[in-house]
Design a protein around this motif. Structure first.
Motif, PDB file in Angstrom:
ATOM      1  N   ILE A 193       0.856  -1.192   0.000  1.00  0.00           N
ATOM      2  CA  ILE A 193       0.000   0.000   0.000  1.00  0.00           C
ATOM      3  C   ILE A 193       0.892   1.243   0.000  1.00  0.00           C
ATOM      4  O   ILE A 193       2.079   1.172   0.284  1.00  0.00           O
ATOM      5  CB  ILE A 193      -0.941   0.048   1.223  1.00  0.00           C
ATOM      6  CG1 ILE A 193      -0.114   0.070   2.513  1.00  0.00           C
ATOM      7  CG2 ILE A 193      -1.935  -1.098   1.202  1.00  0.00           C
ATOM      8  CD1 ILE A 193      -0.974   0.305   3.765  1.00  0.00           C
ATOM      9  N   LYS A 194       0.274   2.360  -0.311  1.00  0.00           N
ATOM     10  CA  LYS A 194       1.013   3.617  -0.256  1.00  0.00           C
ATOM     11  C   LYS A 194       1.276   3.964   1.205  1.00  0.00           C
ATOM     12  O   LYS A 194       0.354   4.126   2.004  1.00  0.00           O
ATOM     13  CB  LYS A 194       0.225   4.736  -0.937  1.00  0.00           C
ATOM     14  CG  LYS A 194       1.019   6.022  -1.092  1.00  0.00           C
ATOM     15  CD  LYS A 194       0.241   7.054  -1.913  1.00  0.00           C
ATOM     16  CE  LYS A 194       1.056   8.310  -2.114  1.00  0.00           C
ATOM     17  NZ  LYS A 194       0.344   9.308  -2.934  1.00  0.00           N
ATOM     18  N   TYR A 195       2.569   4.080   1.533  1.00  0.00           N
ATOM     19  CA  TYR A 195       2.973   4.268   2.928  1.00  0.00           C
ATOM     20  C   TYR A 195       2.910   5.743   3.339  1.00  0.00           C
ATOM     21  O   TYR A 195       2.319   6.087   4.356  1.00  0.00           O
ATOM     22  CB  TYR A 195       4.389   3.717   3.082  1.00  0.00           C
ATOM     23  CG  TYR A 195       4.919   3.673   4.484  1.00  0.00           C
ATOM     24  CD1 TYR A 195       4.322   2.880   5.452  1.00  0.00           C
ATOM     25  CD2 TYR A 195       6.045   4.411   4.832  1.00  0.00           C
ATOM     26  CE1 TYR A 195       4.821   2.834   6.742  1.00  0.00           C
ATOM     27  CE2 TYR A 195       6.559   4.363   6.115  1.00  0.00           C
ATOM     28  CZ  TYR A 195       5.939   3.572   7.072  1.00  0.00           C
ATOM     29  OH  TYR A 195       6.433   3.523   8.343  1.00  0.00           O
ATOM     30  N   LEU A 196       3.526   6.609   2.516  1.00  0.00           N
ATOM     31  CA  LEU A 196       3.487   8.053   2.774  1.00  0.00           C
ATOM     32  C   LEU A 196       4.126   8.789   1.605  1.00  0.00           C
ATOM     33  O   LEU A 196       4.665   8.180   0.685  1.00  0.00           O
ATOM     34  CB  LEU A 196       4.211   8.415   4.086  1.00  0.00           C
ATOM     35  CG  LEU A 196       5.662   7.942   4.278  1.00  0.00           C
ATOM     36  CD1 LEU A 196       6.665   8.845   3.562  1.00  0.00           C
ATOM     37  CD2 LEU A 196       6.003   7.920   5.773  1.00  0.00           C
ATOM     38  N   ASN A 197       4.048  10.116   1.658  1.00  0.00           N
ATOM     39  CA  ASN A 197       4.690  10.967   0.660  1.00  0.00           C
ATOM     40  C   ASN A 197       5.844  11.739   1.287  1.00  0.00           C
ATOM     41  O   ASN A 197       5.709  12.278   2.401  1.00  0.00           O
ATOM     42  CB  ASN A 197       3.697  11.982   0.087  1.00  0.00           C
ATOM     43  CG  ASN A 197       2.762  11.360  -0.934  1.00  0.00           C
ATOM     44  OD1 ASN A 197       3.127  10.415  -1.635  1.00  0.00           O
ATOM     45  ND2 ASN A 197       1.550  11.883  -1.016  1.00  0.00           N
ATOM     46  N   LEU A 198       6.960  11.789   0.595  1.00  0.00           N
ATOM     47  CA  LEU A 198       8.059  12.665   0.962  1.00  0.00           C
ATOM     48  C   LEU A 198       8.084  13.824  -0.038  1.00  0.00           C
ATOM     49  O   LEU A 198       7.906  13.605  -1.243  1.00  0.00           O
ATOM     50  CB  LEU A 198       9.396  11.923   0.919  1.00  0.00           C
ATOM     51  CG  LEU A 198       9.627  10.843   1.985  1.00  0.00           C
ATOM     52  CD1 LEU A 198      11.005  10.217   1.781  1.00  0.00           C
ATOM     53  CD2 LEU A 198       9.524  11.437   3.391  1.00  0.00           C
ATOM     54  N   TYR A 199       8.271  15.044   0.463  1.00  0.00           N
ATOM     55  CA  TYR A 199       8.195  16.212  -0.408  1.00  0.00           C
ATOM     56  C   TYR A 199       9.563  16.872  -0.567  1.00  0.00           C
ATOM     57  O   TYR A 199      10.305  17.046   0.405  1.00  0.00           O
ATOM     58  CB  TYR A 199       7.194  17.233   0.148  1.00  0.00           C
ATOM     59  CG  TYR A 199       5.771  16.743   0.073  1.00  0.00           C
ATOM     60  CD1 TYR A 199       4.989  16.976  -1.055  1.00  0.00           C
ATOM     61  CD2 TYR A 199       5.208  16.015   1.126  1.00  0.00           C
ATOM     62  CE1 TYR A 199       3.690  16.526  -1.132  1.00  0.00           C
ATOM     63  CE2 TYR A 199       3.905  15.551   1.050  1.00  0.00           C
ATOM     64  CZ  TYR A 199       3.152  15.809  -0.075  1.00  0.00           C
ATOM     65  OH  TYR A 199       1.863  15.350  -0.152  1.00  0.00           O
ATOM     66  N   SER A 200       9.889  17.242  -1.795  1.00  0.00           N
ATOM     67  CA  SER A 200      11.153  17.934  -2.065  1.00  0.00           C
ATOM     68  C   SER A 200      11.077  19.358  -1.526  1.00  0.00           C
ATOM     69  O   SER A 200       9.997  19.908  -1.286  1.00  0.00           O
ATOM     70  CB  SER A 200      11.428  17.961  -3.574  1.00  0.00           C
ATOM     71  OG  SER A 200      10.403  18.660  -4.261  1.00  0.00           O
ATOM     72  N   THR A 201      12.225  19.975  -1.346  1.00  0.00           N
ATOM     73  CA  THR A 201      12.284  21.331  -0.818  1.00  0.00           C
ATOM     74  C   THR A 201      11.648  22.318  -1.799  1.00  0.00           C
ATOM     75  O   THR A 201      11.869  22.241  -3.012  1.00  0.00           O
ATOM     76  CB  THR A 201      13.746  21.749  -0.570  1.00  0.00           C
ATOM     77  OG1 THR A 201      14.324  20.845   0.364  1.00  0.00           O
ATOM     78  CG2 THR A 201      13.823  23.166  -0.037  1.00  0.00           C
TER      79      THR A 201
END
Length: 256
Positions: free
Chosen positions: A62-70
């Motif tokens: 499943i989709k665990y989480l999103n990491l966002y670029s600066t």
């Protein structure tokens, strides 16, 4: 809880215009944005934030989480002309009176400009001040064309990237501040505008309201007691707010 209501009189606000542009160069010694100069002919400033793009992480099918670029801040500045002081920010250097050499090092700069805020009930509701820090302009096209029966002035355009700076109270550095006159404290806003644009000299033939800003004896003062009858300088009616009379761009920590 009250029911939501849309488009009531006085609540339909909008923002428009670009004016009161000011260029601030960075002083080599103090590292401050000093010696502001008026930017005549400014026609548009398009703010171009970028980044903050999501990278999805997956786990357990499943989709665990999103990491966002600066996130970064950039802008496109358009004008019919520009201050002479901007030449070094655009990669030019004067090698003799009236002789400019291109392809030189580009210097970082700051700038400010103002947009208008209006509503359906009041076209002059207020305004917003936009402050930009750590900007560097990229080379841009200059298109010279023949004069014809539909003459047009050349419009210069620059793509600017920024390097953000730290501000107390925020986790991440910033490259742009926005101040809304309809919300900001009026007295603090006047002090900020005196820093950005400078102030008129005190006149013994003028009257002043509480909050008015003047320059006196190479310092900036704010009126604390209304002066309804013109008179000579009375220090008891003024509060010194700055030792700097030359227009400059306050750092984010000074604007709070």
């Amino acid at each position: 809880m009250s029911k939501l209501v849309w488009d009531q009189v006085g609540e339909k606000t909008y923002e428009t215009g670009t004016k009161k542009g000011v260029l601030y160069l960075i002083d080599k010694t103090t590292k401050e944005y000093s010696k502001g100069v008026a930017w005549n002919g400014l026609t548009a400033v398009s703010e171009n934030p970028s980044g903050a793009e999501a990278t999805a992480l997956w786990a357990d099918d499943i989709k665990y989480l999103n990491l966002y670029s600066t996130e970064t801040f950039g802008a496109t500045v358009e004008a019919y002309t520009y201050p002479d002081e901007f030449a070094e920010c655009d990669g030019s250097a004067e090698i003799a009176p009236g002789v400019m050499a291109g392809q030189q090092s580009r210097k970082a700069f700051g700038m400010s400009y103002r947009t208008n805020v209006g509503s359906d009930a009041d076209a002059d509701l207020g305004y917003k001040l936009h402050l930009i820090y750590g900007a560097t302009a990229s080379p841009s096209e200059k298109a010279y064309t023949t004069v014809n029966d539909s003459p047009e002035a050349i419009t210069f355009s620059w793509e600017a990237t920024t390097t953000p700076i730290l501000i107390d109270g925020l986790i991440k550095p910033v490259a742009e501040l926005e101040i809304d006159s309809t919300v900001a404290t009026a007295s603090k806003l006047k002090v900020l505008e005196a820093a950005l644009y400078g102030a008129e000299e005190f006149s013994a033939t003028s009257t002043y309201a509480v909050g008015d800003i003047v320059e006196y004896s190479n310092k900036i003062y704010q009126c604390t007691t209304a002066i309804s009858t013109a008179a000579a300088w009375d220090a008891a009616k003024w509060n010194k707010v700055s030792d700097t009379v030359v227009p400059y761009l306050p750092l984010p920590s000074e604007v709070k």
